[in-house]
Motif scaffolding. Structure first.
Motif, PDB file in Angstrom:
ATOM      1  N   LYS A 320      11.562  49.326   8.404  1.00  0.00           N
ATOM      2  CA  LYS A 320      12.794  50.313   7.814  1.00  0.00           C
ATOM      3  C   LYS A 320      11.955  51.224   6.758  1.00  0.00           C
ATOM      4  N   ASN A 321      10.613  51.038   6.335  1.00  0.00           N
ATOM      5  CA  ASN A 321      10.035  51.856   5.566  1.00  0.00           C
ATOM      6  C   ASN A 321       8.769  52.468   6.179  1.00  0.00           C
ATOM      7  N   ALA A 322       8.377  51.939   7.336  1.00  0.00           N
ATOM      8  CA  ALA A 322       7.231  52.457   7.870  1.00  0.00           C
ATOM      9  C   ALA A 322       7.146  53.706   8.383  1.00  0.00           C
ATOM     10  N   PRO A 323       6.111  54.614   8.597  1.00  0.00           N
ATOM     11  CA  PRO A 323       5.939  55.873   9.128  1.00  0.00           C
ATOM     12  C   PRO A 323       6.499  55.658  10.511  1.00  0.00           C
ATOM     13  N   PRO A 324       7.352  56.730  11.464  1.00  0.00           N
ATOM     14  CA  PRO A 324       7.798  56.454  12.842  1.00  0.00           C
ATOM     15  C   PRO A 324       6.537  56.341  13.543  1.00  0.00           C
ATOM     16  N   THR A 325       5.481  56.952  13.262  1.00  0.00           N
ATOM     17  CA  THR A 325       4.217  56.846  14.156  1.00  0.00           C
ATOM     18  C   THR A 325       3.467  55.601  14.025  1.00  0.00           C
ATOM     19  N   SER A 326       3.963  54.668  13.374  1.00  0.00           N
ATOM     20  CA  SER A 326       3.385  53.235  13.320  1.00  0.00           C
ATOM     21  C   SER A 326       3.286  52.594  14.685  1.00  0.00           C
ATOM     22  N   ILE A 327       2.285  51.843  14.865  1.00  0.00           N
ATOM     23  CA  ILE A 327       2.171  50.835  15.916  1.00  0.00           C
ATOM     24  C   ILE A 327       2.349  49.587  15.582  1.00  0.00           C
ATOM     25  N   LEU A 328       2.989  48.584  16.120  1.00  0.00           N
ATOM     26  CA  LEU A 328       3.156  47.148  15.793  1.00  0.00           C
ATOM     27  C   LEU A 328       2.687  46.141  17.044  1.00  0.00           C
ATOM     28  N   ILE A 329       1.844  45.359  16.450  1.00  0.00           N
ATOM     29  CA  ILE A 329       1.221  44.277  17.616  1.00  0.00           C
ATOM     30  C   ILE A 329       1.664  43.068  17.000  1.00  0.00           C
ATOM     31  N   THR A 330       2.653  42.621  17.850  1.00  0.00           N
ATOM     32  CA  THR A 330       3.246  41.247  17.528  1.00  0.00           C
ATOM     33  C   THR A 330       3.127  40.185  18.636  1.00  0.00           C
ATOM     34  N   ASP A 331       4.094  39.100  18.510  1.00  0.00           N
ATOM     35  CA  ASP A 331       3.922  38.152  19.843  1.00  0.00           C
ATOM     36  C   ASP A 331       5.588  38.038  19.968  1.00  0.00           C
ATOM     37  N   GLU A 332       5.537  37.313  21.187  1.00  0.00           N
ATOM     38  CA  GLU A 332       6.982  37.054  21.708  1.00  0.00           C
ATOM     39  C   GLU A 332       7.995  36.363  20.662  1.00  0.00           C
ATOM     40  N   GLY A 333       7.411  35.467  19.929  1.00  0.00           N
ATOM     41  CA  GLY A 333       8.256  34.619  18.847  1.00  0.00           C
ATOM     42  C   GLY A 333       8.925  35.442  17.900  1.00  0.00           C
ATOM     43  N   ALA A 334       8.040  36.692  17.412  1.00  0.00           N
ATOM     44  CA  ALA A 334       8.680  37.471  16.431  1.00  0.00           C
ATOM     45  C   ALA A 334       9.606  38.499  17.090  1.00  0.00           C
ATOM     46  N   ALA A 335       9.188  38.990  18.045  1.00  0.00           N
ATOM     47  CA  ALA A 335       9.882  39.931  18.994  1.00  0.00           C
ATOM     48  C   ALA A 335      11.395  39.478  19.397  1.00  0.00           C
ATOM     49  N   ILE A 336      11.436  38.514  19.784  1.00  0.00           N
ATOM     50  CA  ILE A 336      12.598  37.950  20.429  1.00  0.00           C
ATOM     51  C   ILE A 336      13.606  37.589  19.499  1.00  0.00           C
ATOM     52  N   GLU A 337      13.275  37.088  18.068  1.00  0.00           N
ATOM     53  CA  GLU A 337      13.931  36.794  16.813  1.00  0.00           C
ATOM     54  C   GLU A 337      14.443  38.101  16.289  1.00  0.00           C
ATOM     55  N   ILE A 338      13.445  39.115  16.349  1.00  0.00           N
ATOM     56  CA  ILE A 338      13.899  40.480  15.713  1.00  0.00           C
ATOM     57  C   ILE A 338      15.295  40.938  16.709  1.00  0.00           C
ATOM     58  N   LEU A 339      15.124  41.142  18.064  1.00  0.00           N
ATOM     59  CA  LEU A 339      16.190  41.582  18.941  1.00  0.00           C
ATOM     60  C   LEU A 339      17.442  40.995  18.664  1.00  0.00           C
ATOM     61  N   LYS A 340      17.102  39.500  18.386  1.00  0.00           N
ATOM     62  CA  LYS A 340      18.592  38.742  18.258  1.00  0.00           C
ATOM     63  C   LYS A 340      19.310  39.205  17.200  1.00  0.00           C
ATOM     64  N   GLY A 341      18.597  39.795  16.114  1.00  0.00           N
ATOM     65  CA  GLY A 341      19.338  40.322  15.127  1.00  0.00           C
ATOM     66  C   GLY A 341      20.089  41.562  15.200  1.00  0.00           C
ATOM     67  N   GLU A 342      19.836  42.051  16.217  1.00  0.00           N
ATOM     68  CA  GLU A 342      20.491  43.438  16.512  1.00  0.00           C
ATOM     69  C   GLU A 342      21.886  43.621  17.048  1.00  0.00           C
TER      70      GLU A 342
END
Length: 342
Positions: A320-342
């Motif tokens: 929420k504070n990162a510049p919009p040009t940022s790139i995130l490299i993550t895994d399924e565990g984190a990605a699925i959990e983030i999307l669950k909260g939306e």
């Protein structure tokens, strides 16, 4: 390709499901070999009986082999795993998930590797390889790269050994001082490892991550420190991790008063010495010397690496504070959990 996958899912959904199971088994064996059946079953959340029939099938097709210490892949198994990578990412919907995650977080690009590094720590190595690949494509003739510490960043450092940097001039420099914990996971050590693995230069920043306001004002008068800070702030690329708030506070040996502030403020994430709550509001900031949050918009490329279901809240809060040009490299565990909260 998309139409073919759609037709396959309609006609033979059980075939695709079986492929995903066997692909996951092969991938987990590759990451952990040699590995025993019991441990593998726990990692994949499968019963030993079900896993036994699957590994017997894979062995009969000469894709895995049994060794004294456990199971490992054959050369044919490695070739198959590599050849199926893009296909399995498509069938598992990872490409679509990447687009969805980028939209939710409001950043330019996300890369998701299969698995959950909370369950299989070696998934961090896959995150590291993905970061190294992205970095290779961003390098220009001259590059200043500033890096933070952490276990995932250490995986990135090791993965840089395999990228092509011929004709590139690179200087690696820590974004800040030492936080605490193992020396190998400190920003100085990681910058040095990255330099060694790419045949590049590096510059150290030997000081604690947290200093008093009084000491900070004194240190900032030192010409050598100012010169290093100028280089840090003029970086072309930032590679950084994202931490869980309370774990990072413990690593910093945070005083009781500030720890209470974090707890009462419901801090969930940390990056660059800033602690954020679920909404991305800054709950607390430590007095540090190094890269600051306000320095980021001026930097051309920013790559964040963090994985595991447990990091989901921290990632979402920081982004929420990162510049919009940022790139995130993550895994399924984190990605699925983030999307669950939306």
């Amino acid at each position: 390709m998309k139409n073919l996958l759609k037709w396959q899912q309609q006609l033979v959904p059980d075939l695709l499901a079986q492929m995903k199971v066997r692909y996951s088994i092969l991938q987990s064996i590759r990451l952990n070999e040699p590995v025993g059946r019991r441990l593998l079953a726990q990692m994949l959340d499968m019963t030993e009986r079900v896993l036994r029939s699957e590994v017997d099938f894979l062995k009969s097709h000469q894709l895995i082999e049994y060794q004294t210490a456990g199971m490992g892949l054959t050369n044919s198994g490695r070739e198959l795993l590599l050849g199926l990578e893009d296909y399995m990412r498509e069938t598992s919907g990872l490409y679509e998930t990447e687009e969805q995650l980028g939209g939710v977080l409001g950043i330019s690009k996300t890369i998701i590797v299969s698995g959950d590094s909370d369950k299989i720590p070696l998934i961090k190595d896959e995150i590291g390889k993905a970061c190294a690949s992205i970095l290779e494509g961003l390098l220009e003739k001259k590059n200043i790269i500033t890096v933070t510490g952490g276990t995932t960043m250490n995986s990135v450092a090791e993965a840089l050994e395999h990228i092509d940097v011929s004709g590139k001039e690179i200087l690696f420099i820590p974004a800040r001082g030492g936080v605490g914990g193992k020396v190998i996971h400190q920003a100085n050590s990681i910058a040095e490892t990255m330099a060694e693995n790419t045949g590049s230069g590096n510059r150290a920043l030997y000081m604690p991550d947290v200093v008093s306001d009084e000491l900070r004002s004194i240190l900032l008068k030192e010409p050598s420190i100012n010169a290093t800070l100028d280089i840090i702030c003029s970086a072309d690329i930032v590679l950084h991790g994202i931490g869980e708030a309370l774990k990072m506070a413990e690593r910093r040996n945070t005083v009781e008063k500030d720890m209470d502030t974090l707890i009462k403020g419901k801090a969930v994430g940390e990056a660059f010495g800033y602690y954020f709550d679920d909404e991305g509001s800054i709950v607390h900031k430590v007095s540090t010397i190094g890269l600051q949050l306000e320095d980021l918009p001026a930097i051309k490329h920013i790559i964040a690496v963090a994985g595991g279901k447990s990091k989901a809240k921290a990632i979402r809060a920081y982004m929420k504070n990162a510049p919009p040009t940022s790139i995130l490299i993550t895994d399924e565990g984190a990605a699925i959990e983030i999307l669950k909260g939306e």
